[in-house]
Enzyme design. Sequence first.
Site, mmCIF file in Angstrom:
data_model
loop_
_atom_site.group_PDB
_atom_site.id
_atom_site.type_symbol
_atom_site.label_atom_id
_atom_site.label_comp_id
_atom_site.label_asym_id
_atom_site.label_seq_id
_atom_site.Cartn_x
_atom_site.Cartn_y
_atom_site.Cartn_z
ATOM 1 N N CYS A 2 0.830 -1.207 0.000
ATOM 2 C CA CYS A 2 0.000 0.000 0.000
ATOM 3 C C CYS A 2 0.868 1.263 0.000
ATOM 4 C CB CYS A 2 -0.872 0.022 1.241
ATOM 5 S SG CYS A 2 -1.774 -1.517 1.476
ATOM 6 N N ARG A 27 4.351 0.513 -6.379
ATOM 7 C CA ARG A 27 4.246 -0.431 -5.269
ATOM 8 C C ARG A 27 3.150 -1.470 -5.502
ATOM 9 N NH1 ARG A 27 6.551 2.588 -0.659
ATOM 10 N NH2 ARG A 27 5.415 1.396 0.866
ATOM 11 N N TRP A 76 -3.228 -2.443 -1.521
ATOM 12 C CA TRP A 76 -2.978 -3.760 -2.110
ATOM 13 C C TRP A 76 -3.523 -4.780 -1.116
ATOM 14 C CZ3 TRP A 76 -0.045 -8.203 -1.259
ATOM 15 C CH2 TRP A 76 -0.054 -9.073 -2.350
ATOM 16 N N ASN A 102 -0.827 1.106 6.172
ATOM 17 C CA ASN A 102 0.013 0.225 5.359
ATOM 18 C C ASN A 102 0.602 -0.798 6.319
ATOM 19 O OD1 ASN A 102 1.871 -0.897 3.666
ATOM 20 N ND2 ASN A 102 3.155 0.923 3.478
ATOM 21 N N GLY A 103 0.510 -2.071 5.995
ATOM 22 C CA GLY A 103 1.043 -3.097 6.886
ATOM 23 C C GLY A 103 -0.001 -4.169 7.150
ATOM 24 N N GLU A 485 22.391 -18.168 -2.827
ATOM 25 C CA GLU A 485 22.187 -16.812 -3.335
ATOM 26 C C GLU A 485 20.950 -16.167 -2.700
ATOM 27 O OE1 GLU A 485 23.968 -14.787 -4.629
ATOM 28 O OE2 GLU A 485 22.747 -13.295 -5.644
ATOM 29 N N LYS A 489 20.959 -12.702 -0.557
ATOM 30 C CA LYS A 489 20.103 -11.557 -0.899
ATOM 31 C C LYS A 489 19.333 -11.110 0.328
ATOM 32 C CE LYS A 489 21.478 -10.273 -4.072
ATOM 33 N NZ LYS A 489 22.602 -10.947 -4.466
ATOM 34 N N GLU A 492 21.909 -9.497 3.054
ATOM 35 C CA GLU A 492 22.629 -8.258 2.794
ATOM 36 C C GLU A 492 21.726 -7.040 2.695
ATOM 37 O OE1 GLU A 492 24.808 -8.218 -0.899
ATOM 38 O OE2 GLU A 492 23.272 -9.376 -1.916
ATOM 39 N N HIS A 508 22.383 -32.828 10.697
ATOM 40 C CA HIS A 508 23.707 -32.963 11.302
ATOM 41 C C HIS A 508 24.037 -31.757 12.178
ATOM 42 C CE1 HIS A 508 24.446 -36.620 9.103
ATOM 43 N NE2 HIS A 508 23.955 -36.014 8.027
ATOM 44 N N LYS A 607 29.955 -1.698 -3.562
ATOM 45 C CA LYS A 607 29.640 -2.416 -4.795
ATOM 46 C C LYS A 607 30.825 -3.250 -5.252
ATOM 47 C CE LYS A 607 27.257 -3.650 -8.348
ATOM 48 N NZ LYS A 607 26.357 -4.796 -8.066
HETATM 49 C C1 F6R Z 1 26.153 -9.615 -3.412
HETATM 50 C C2 F6R Z 1 27.248 -9.075 -4.191
HETATM 51 C C3 F6R Z 1 28.609 -9.480 -3.808
HETATM 52 C C4 F6R Z 1 29.496 -9.640 -5.044
HETATM 53 C C5 F6R Z 1 30.941 -9.878 -4.617
HETATM 54 C C6 F6R Z 1 31.833 -10.091 -5.791
HETATM 55 O O1 F6R Z 1 24.925 -9.169 -3.888
HETATM 56 O O2 F6R Z 1 27.072 -8.318 -5.092
HETATM 57 O O3 F6R Z 1 28.626 -10.643 -3.042
HETATM 58 O O4 F6R Z 1 29.011 -10.704 -5.804
HETATM 59 O O5 F6R Z 1 31.403 -8.793 -3.863
HETATM 60 O O6 F6R Z 1 31.863 -8.949 -6.587
HETATM 61 P P1 F6R Z 1 32.336 -9.025 -8.073
HETATM 62 O O7 F6R Z 1 31.374 -9.897 -8.803
HETATM 63 O O8 F6R Z 1 32.358 -7.627 -8.552
HETATM 64 O O9 F6R Z 1 33.706 -9.660 -8.049
#
Ligand code: F6R
Length: 612
Positions: A2, A27, A76, A102-103, A485, A489, A492, A508, A607
């Site tokens: 919402c 949204r 929503w 919202n919630g 993965e 996600k 992080e 285990h 990044k």
């Molecule tokens: C998680 C993420 C990081 C990168 C990692 C390697 O979402 O983006 O775990 O995958 O830092 O980075 P690259 O691919 O740039 O070597």
Amino acid sequence: MCGIVGYIGSGQAAPILLEGLARLEYRGYDSAGLAVRDGEHDVEIVKAKGRLKVLSEMTDGGRALRGDCGIGHTRWATHGEPSTENAHPHCSDDRAVVAVHNGIIENYMELREKLIKNGYSFYSQTDTEVAAKLIDYYYKKYRGGPMEALARSMMRIRGSYALAVMFRDCPNEIFATRRDSPMIIGVADGASYLASDVPAILKHTRSVYYVDNLEIARLNRSSVRFCTVDQEAIEKRPVEITWDAESAEKGGFEHFMMKEIHEQPRAVQDTINSLVRGEQIDLSGAGLTDEALRAVRQVHVVACGSAYHAGVAMQYGIEDLARVPVRVDVASEFRYRRPILREGELVVIISQSGETADSLAALREAKAQGADTLAVVNVVGSTIAREADHVLYTCAGPEIAVATTKAYSAQLVVGYLLAIRLALARGTLEPEAGARMLAELRSLPEKIARILEDKERIQWFAAKFSNAKHAFFIGRGLDYAVGLEGSLKMKEISYIHSGAYAAGELKHGTISLIEERTLVVGVLTQDPLFEKMISNMVECKSRGAYLMGLTSYGNYNVEDTADFTVYIPRTDPHFTPSLAVIPLQLMGYYLSVSKGLDVDKPRNLAKSVTVE
Ligand code: F6R
């Protein structure tokens, strides 16, 4: 989820509210409504099922609603079907209290019973009507004023909420509070705004207060005051928003991450196209001729983070199709463990940025030992790309969100193409089977797009679990790789602790962590392992876990075990990670959004990790 907007100033409220709601359309919503009041006059409420356009047409773009104070909402549905009755705002019968929310209020049934016993009746199926009437109840019972009524209600409500409330007795004020659902307040000359997210009000002000959990805000035309649930005043500083919500860069999405999630069909397609000529996978441009591939006796995949997870998936694919042994290593370990590399071994370094310090060091270590090296890199001309003997580029385009999505998906695809070409070169895969796989690979972009169309289900689920403290991802084979993965996600960007486990490993040790309502996500796309996965999920369920099952269409009996099931289209079993990861990326994303976190720039992360 919402969307909420509020305004009090000297302008006409309704057009401003409608415009703000339009900025929150991304949204997702199924109905919308406005409540506006003109001084001492009673509040006017207009609601409509469907698009904002309907509401806008009903009110002549808002111009038909007089008044300079109001709240608006896009709903929503969670409790109760999408309908005009269920649309917000909701109000007490005498309209003394009007609210948008919202919630999800978890104990709304219990509160509803209590209110019915106290003479209230209900016209909708929503938890929001319960909230509005609960506030009304406390307001009238204790006569302590709006702040006290809100505080008392907050003590009783369990679950998540961002509430904007107008009281008939306070014609020049709007009240707002939140718990685990985002809410921001903006101030400008002679006007105050509130919204569930910044883009809704950015046109009017860049000076924004972030309301924290269990704070109450009191807005009038010239100021905003904040206090705790105990009614103690809080000093808050506004944050100056420097970015432009309308920036075309985000393509209308709230975050780069969501934009990039949606760019995955294109990233996958472009990456396939870059390595396929006619009907053949062709890696010779990178020097990986069939002759060179036939000479490979062992593959080492080395990477960090998500790229490492793509490497784990690559391991399953190459070993199964090409029958070449693969070892996968985290780069920071590989570089220091004095790896043993022999002639005929190929070291594959996977990296989006091509600059990750550990991956670069691992590449240099491999080269120093005389190994043949292949870089799978997204950034053209990056150091890893320049220094490796061979390069296969992923064609994901620039990735801005710190949490990778489209680059990971493109890495998976390079892994499939490498596995198939290696298998064809070595004769472990018949050309017809290879052609069938390539055709199936080409259908992935459309299948990913289809999953994205159904993202609201994940959004709903994420809202329900935004308070979770722990989660577990379990899977076998490639589903384990996807779990890794999905778990990253979640961790992080939503800051919820989670772990991924090979499902057979649970008993285990890890299973001792499962308790009542622990979220366990079971990924089961590999048919030969399906029954075994179900057994592992049952083991968790019998210890109280709340189970989310992620499987392919057709495996409907998963619903006998899972509490909530997400289906993905069927594909070749080697390619399921590309589909199964999408709902998990969405889950991480929506959890982060529902917690009001900085999705694109999670704390403590960069990044590109160019230092050790
Ligand atoms: C998680 C993420 C990081 C990168 C990692 C390697 O979402 O983006 O775990 O995958 O830092 O980075 P690259 O691919 O740039 O070597």
